[in-house]
Structures are given as structure tokens and as C-alpha cells.
Design a protein around this motif. Structure first.
Motif, mmCIF file in Angstrom:
data_model
loop_
_atom_site.group_PDB
_atom_site.id
_atom_site.type_symbol
_atom_site.label_atom_id
_atom_site.label_comp_id
_atom_site.label_asym_id
_atom_site.label_seq_id
_atom_site.Cartn_x
_atom_site.Cartn_y
_atom_site.Cartn_z
ATOM 1 N N HIS A 34 0.802 -1.222 0.000
ATOM 2 C CA HIS A 34 0.000 0.000 0.000
ATOM 3 C C HIS A 34 0.835 1.272 0.000
ATOM 4 C CE1 HIS A 34 -3.866 -1.862 -0.138
ATOM 5 N NE2 HIS A 34 -3.424 -2.763 0.724
ATOM 6 N N LEU A 35 2.054 1.225 0.491
ATOM 7 C CA LEU A 35 2.923 2.390 0.352
ATOM 8 C C LEU A 35 3.204 2.664 -1.120
ATOM 9 C CD1 LEU A 35 5.275 1.797 3.378
ATOM 10 C CD2 LEU A 35 3.875 3.855 2.998
ATOM 11 N N ALA A 36 3.442 1.615 -1.897
ATOM 12 C CA ALA A 36 3.671 1.778 -3.339
ATOM 13 C C ALA A 36 2.420 2.326 -4.025
ATOM 14 C CB ALA A 36 4.092 0.447 -3.955
ATOM 15 N N ILE A 37 1.267 1.793 -3.669
ATOM 16 C CA ILE A 37 0.010 2.255 -4.276
ATOM 17 C C ILE A 37 -0.254 3.711 -3.885
ATOM 18 C CG2 ILE A 37 -2.491 1.921 -4.344
ATOM 19 C CD1 ILE A 37 -1.912 -1.116 -3.884
ATOM 20 N N ALA A 38 0.013 4.068 -2.637
ATOM 21 C CA ALA A 38 -0.195 5.445 -2.180
ATOM 22 C C ALA A 38 0.638 6.418 -3.013
ATOM 23 C CB ALA A 38 0.162 5.573 -0.700
ATOM 24 N N ARG A 39 1.872 6.055 -3.275
ATOM 25 C CA ARG A 39 2.728 6.916 -4.094
ATOM 26 C C ARG A 39 2.148 7.068 -5.495
ATOM 27 N NH1 ARG A 39 6.499 4.000 -0.805
ATOM 28 N NH2 ARG A 39 7.587 5.487 0.549
ATOM 29 N N GLU A 40 1.598 5.988 -6.039
ATOM 30 C CA GLU A 40 0.974 6.050 -7.366
ATOM 31 C C GLU A 40 -0.220 6.998 -7.366
ATOM 32 O OE1 GLU A 40 -0.099 2.061 -8.459
ATOM 33 O OE2 GLU A 40 1.989 1.390 -8.469
ATOM 34 N N HIS A 41 -0.902 7.115 -6.236
ATOM 35 C CA HIS A 41 -2.066 7.998 -6.122
ATOM 36 C C HIS A 41 -1.682 9.402 -5.659
ATOM 37 C CE1 HIS A 41 -5.129 5.143 -7.155
ATOM 38 N NE2 HIS A 41 -4.671 4.280 -6.265
ATOM 39 N N GLY A 42 -0.397 9.692 -5.591
ATOM 40 C CA GLY A 42 0.056 11.039 -5.298
ATOM 41 C C GLY A 42 0.123 11.417 -3.827
ATOM 42 N N VAL A 43 0.060 10.439 -2.925
ATOM 43 C CA VAL A 43 0.219 10.752 -1.509
ATOM 44 C C VAL A 43 1.656 11.235 -1.308
ATOM 45 C CG1 VAL A 43 0.172 9.847 0.852
ATOM 46 C CG2 VAL A 43 -1.522 9.062 -0.819
ATOM 47 N N SER A 44 1.816 12.337 -0.594
ATOM 48 C CA SER A 44 3.143 12.928 -0.434
ATOM 49 C C SER A 44 4.038 12.081 0.474
ATOM 50 C CB SER A 44 3.030 14.342 0.157
ATOM 51 O OG SER A 44 2.692 14.288 1.527
ATOM 52 N N GLU A 45 5.315 12.177 0.223
ATOM 53 C CA GLU A 45 6.287 11.480 1.069
ATOM 54 C C GLU A 45 6.195 11.983 2.505
ATOM 55 O OE1 GLU A 45 8.238 8.777 0.432
ATOM 56 O OE2 GLU A 45 7.210 8.743 -1.500
ATOM 57 N N LYS A 46 5.921 13.271 2.675
ATOM 58 C CA LYS A 46 5.808 13.821 4.023
ATOM 59 C C LYS A 46 4.655 13.151 4.771
ATOM 60 C CE LYS A 46 6.216 18.004 6.596
ATOM 61 N NZ LYS A 46 6.885 19.274 6.534
ATOM 62 N N GLN A 47 3.515 12.978 4.113
ATOM 63 C CA GLN A 47 2.401 12.295 4.769
ATOM 64 C C GLN A 47 2.764 10.846 5.085
ATOM 65 O OE1 GLN A 47 -1.079 13.044 2.208
ATOM 66 N NE2 GLN A 47 -1.928 14.163 3.958
ATOM 67 N N LEU A 48 3.415 10.179 4.163
ATOM 68 C CA LEU A 48 3.806 8.786 4.411
ATOM 69 C C LEU A 48 4.814 8.701 5.549
ATOM 70 C CD1 LEU A 48 4.011 7.475 0.747
ATOM 71 C CD2 LEU A 48 2.132 7.197 2.389
ATOM 72 N N ASP A 49 5.747 9.645 5.583
ATOM 73 C CA ASP A 49 6.758 9.653 6.646
ATOM 74 C C ASP A 49 6.149 9.897 8.020
ATOM 75 O OD1 ASP A 49 8.759 9.242 4.759
ATOM 76 O OD2 ASP A 49 9.367 11.353 4.702
ATOM 77 N N LEU A 50 5.111 10.731 8.079
ATOM 78 C CA LEU A 50 4.551 11.138 9.364
ATOM 79 C C LEU A 50 3.249 10.430 9.736
ATOM 80 C CD1 LEU A 50 5.313 14.965 9.185
ATOM 81 C CD2 LEU A 50 6.497 13.202 10.523
ATOM 82 N N LEU A 51 2.829 9.495 8.941
ATOM 83 C CA LEU A 51 1.544 8.846 9.178
ATOM 84 C C LEU A 51 1.475 8.161 10.539
ATOM 85 C CD1 LEU A 51 -1.268 8.197 8.172
ATOM 86 C CD2 LEU A 51 -0.301 6.263 6.904
ATOM 87 N N ALA A 52 2.537 7.536 10.966
ATOM 88 C CA ALA A 52 2.527 6.857 12.271
ATOM 89 C C ALA A 52 2.331 7.841 13.424
ATOM 90 C CB ALA A 52 3.816 6.059 12.473
ATOM 91 N N ALA A 53 2.639 9.121 13.192
ATOM 92 C CA ALA A 53 2.490 10.153 14.223
ATOM 93 C C ALA A 53 1.531 11.242 13.746
ATOM 94 C CB ALA A 53 3.856 10.743 14.560
ATOM 95 N N TRP A 54 0.498 10.857 13.030
ATOM 96 C CA TRP A 54 -0.407 11.828 12.403
ATOM 97 C C TRP A 54 -1.023 12.804 13.403
ATOM 98 C CZ3 TRP A 54 -5.494 12.121 13.807
ATOM 99 C CH2 TRP A 54 -6.035 11.017 14.486
ATOM 100 N N GLU A 55 -1.270 12.368 14.629
ATOM 101 C CA GLU A 55 -1.893 13.258 15.614
ATOM 102 C C GLU A 55 -0.970 14.412 16.007
ATOM 103 O OE1 GLU A 55 -4.880 10.991 18.416
ATOM 104 O OE2 GLU A 55 -3.021 9.832 18.185
#
Length: 148
Positions: A53-74
Motif C-alpha cells: 500500500h505504500l507503493a500504491i499510495a505513491r501512485e495515487h500522489g500521496v506525499s512522502e511527508k504524509q507517508l513519513d509522518l503517518l505513524a504520528a499523524w496526531e
């Protein structure tokens, strides 16, 4: 091949795939859908699903910053908007049912950003990825092998 790594029964796999696809389509936001499934997969420690899903997220334009910080989204400030934050909170509540119920305030916050159909698809997506996570983790399926 051990019993844990044998392929999932095809009928079960098709049913889980259909649930996932229907929920994603109904949510109508592929990037948000990937954030949801990645967050649940982080909580469930599913390396296979994270890798895919990380690969798919990148294909859908999810930013690296969001992926990097998702575990600490709050704690990530404005990296996630209010709608994303509501979806992530509901996903976590559905994934980790430590108190037995999704807290009313979490559900109500999500309901401010999603109509009834959207909520149903969001919850369906959280349920679907939790099913997949449990299948893959219980069978110790390693990352890799998925081709979009």
C-alpha cells in the motif's frame, strides 16, 4: 511450502478483495483510502500490506511527508487536513477496539466530514484491511510479491 505460506483459499481471497475494492470505490478518494489502509497496517504490523500500500499510495500522489509522518499523524500539525485526521482516528478506533467500542466522539468527528455512505465505506475499508492484515500476519507472509 509450509502451511503458513500456502496461498489463501481463492474464494476467501476474492471475497476480501471485493470488500476492499467496493469500500475504496465508495470512499471516492484513492489517496485517503491508502492512508487509511497504511495506518491500520502499521498498527497491525503487517509488512506485506505496508509494502504493497505504500507503493500504491505513491501512485495515487500521496506525499512522502504524509507517508513519513503517518505513524504520528496526531502530532503532525497541518500535514493532514481535518477530513484525513477524522478518517485516521476512526480507522484507529475500528482497528484497536481496546475499550470494546468506537468512541462516540471519534465517530461524531468523522460524521462531520463523511455522509452516511462515506462513513459506511470508510468503516468497510478499515474492516477489510484489518481482515487482510490478520490473514497476512497470522501466516507470516513477508513483504514483496505484489505487483499492482
Amino acid at each position: 511450502m509450509t502451511a503458513r505460506t500456502r496461498a489463501l483459499d481463492p474464494a476467501v481471497g476474492r471475497a476480501l478483495s471485493a470488500l476492499s475494492a467496493t469500500a475504496k470505490k465508495g470512499l471516492g478518494d484513492p489517496a485517503l483510502a491508502e492512508l487509511v489502509v497504511i495506518r491500520a497496517s502499521q498498527l497491525n504490523h503487517c509488512a506485506f500490506c505496508l509494502d504493497m500500500h505504500l507503493a500504491i499510495a505513491r501512485e495515487h500522489g500521496v506525499s512522502e511527508k504524509q507517508l513519513d509522518l503517518l505513524a504520528a499523524w496526531e502530532e503532525a500539525g497541518d500535514v493532514f487536513d481535518e477530513r484525513e485526521r477524522a478518517a485516521l482516528a476512526l480507522t484507529e478506533a475500528v482497528t484497536v477496539l481496546t475499550s470494546g467500542f468506537v468512541p462516540d466522539e471519534v465517530y461524531e468527528q468523522a460524521a462531520k466530514h463523511f455522509d452516511d455512505a462515506g462513513l459506511a465505506h470508510l468503516i468497510g475499508l478499515a474492516v477489510a484491511i484489518n481482515n487482510w492484515n490478520r490473514v497476512m500476519v497470522s501466516r507470516r507472509i513477508p513483504p514483496g510479491g505484489h505487483t499492482p
